[in-house]
Enzyme design. Structure first.
Site, PDB file in Angstrom:
ATOM      1  N   THR A  83     -45.346  50.895  -2.762  1.00  8.79           N
ATOM      2  CA  THR A  83     -43.945  50.703  -3.138  1.00  8.79           C
ATOM      3  C   THR A  83     -43.075  51.435  -2.139  1.00  8.79           C
ATOM      4  O   THR A  83     -43.440  52.532  -1.689  1.00  8.79           O
ATOM      5  CB  THR A  83     -43.667  51.244  -4.556  1.00  8.79           C
ATOM      6  OG1 THR A  83     -42.258  51.502  -4.715  1.00  8.79           O
ATOM      7  CG2 THR A  83     -44.407  52.537  -4.820  1.00  8.79           C
ATOM      8  N   CYS A 197     -38.713  46.177  -0.009  1.00  8.59           N
ATOM      9  CA  CYS A 197     -39.233  46.292  -1.371  1.00  8.59           C
ATOM     10  C   CYS A 197     -40.485  45.447  -1.394  1.00  8.59           C
ATOM     11  O   CYS A 197     -40.486  44.317  -0.874  1.00  8.59           O
ATOM     12  CB  CYS A 197     -38.219  45.784  -2.398  1.00  8.59           C
ATOM     13  SG  CYS A 197     -38.908  45.674  -4.063  1.00  8.59           S
TER      14      CYS A 197
END
Length: 234
Positions: A83, A197
């Site tokens: 992430t 992202c």
């Protein structure tokens, strides 16, 4: 082959893509039925998301350190945090473990610099776009000028990530929104755009952007394979 530790579940949609990319790359490089030696610690993203939006970054750091130590105890010899946003606490996590953490900004920064590009747009969660942890590393270590969308566009990008992409929802309407945001970044001088992202790759492809896209998920995963298979790795 060193064992890759994966901190996943943030969200599992992108973590599954990491796993696929890493194992496919190992098979391509080693042939036959080879796959990656790996261990994954996967968290409940609902808890992580709630703490993110409450600004409880110290509590999140503690959780990430605990998960990283769990991966290390499970045999991980290098760590990949699956992430972008949770790289906000990457330095704290690295200081708490005895294995190297492969920072997500470095493979993408190196890839962009290798193309001779210097000004890039950044898409990601509101935290990633508005806080300095990713932009500063890209600037300081890779010489990149990073620009982000205007406030209304940042809100749209963030909303689509949390309301749709982390839930596996992909719509043409949201793809059109991202296309428009990327076009505005290019008009503002971005020579390329970072998909900052790990879920954005679910929504957009190269043909959706007027400038080259650099997907942090793919670059991070392939860099982990490079490190795991490096000759003479300690």
């Amino acid at each position: 082959m060193r064992t890759i530790g994966l901190l996943g579940g943030m969200s599992w949609e992108s973590s599954a893509h990491y796993y696929r990319l890493i194992n496919r790359a190992v098979r391509e490089r080693l042939g036959g039925t080879h796959s990656a030696a790996s261990v994954m610690v996967s968290v409940d993203f609902a808890e992580i998301e709630a703490l993110q939006h409450a600004g409880e970054w110290d509590a999140l750091t503690e959780r990430m350190i605990a998960a990283a130590r769990q991966a290390e105890r499970g045999g991980a010899e290098l760590l990949v945090v699956c992430t972008n946003t949770m790289h906000r606490m990457a330095d704290g996590v690295q200081a708490a473990i005895g294995i190297p953490l492969l920072h997500i900004a470095d493979p993408v920064g190196s890839a962009i610099a290798a193309q001779g590009l210097t000004r890039v747009g950044l898409l990601g969660t509101g935290f990633t776009m508005e806080q300095p942890f990713l932009r500063d590393r890209l600037a300081q270590r890779h010489g990149l000028e990073v620009i982000v969308p205007e406030a209304a566009d940042r809100q749209d990008v963030h909303r689509i990530i949390y309301d749709e992409l982390v839930r596996g929802i992909v719509t043409e309407e949201s793809r059109a929104t991202y296309r428009a945001v990327m076009a505005r970044l290019a008009a503002a001088g971005a020579q390329a755009i970072i998909l900052g992202c790990t879920e954005i790759m679910l929504l957009v492809r190269d043909e959706d952007s007027p400038v080259p896209l650099f997907d942090t998920t793919e670059l991070h995963a392939l860099a982990a394979v490079d490190l795991a298979l490096a000759q003479g790795a300690a």
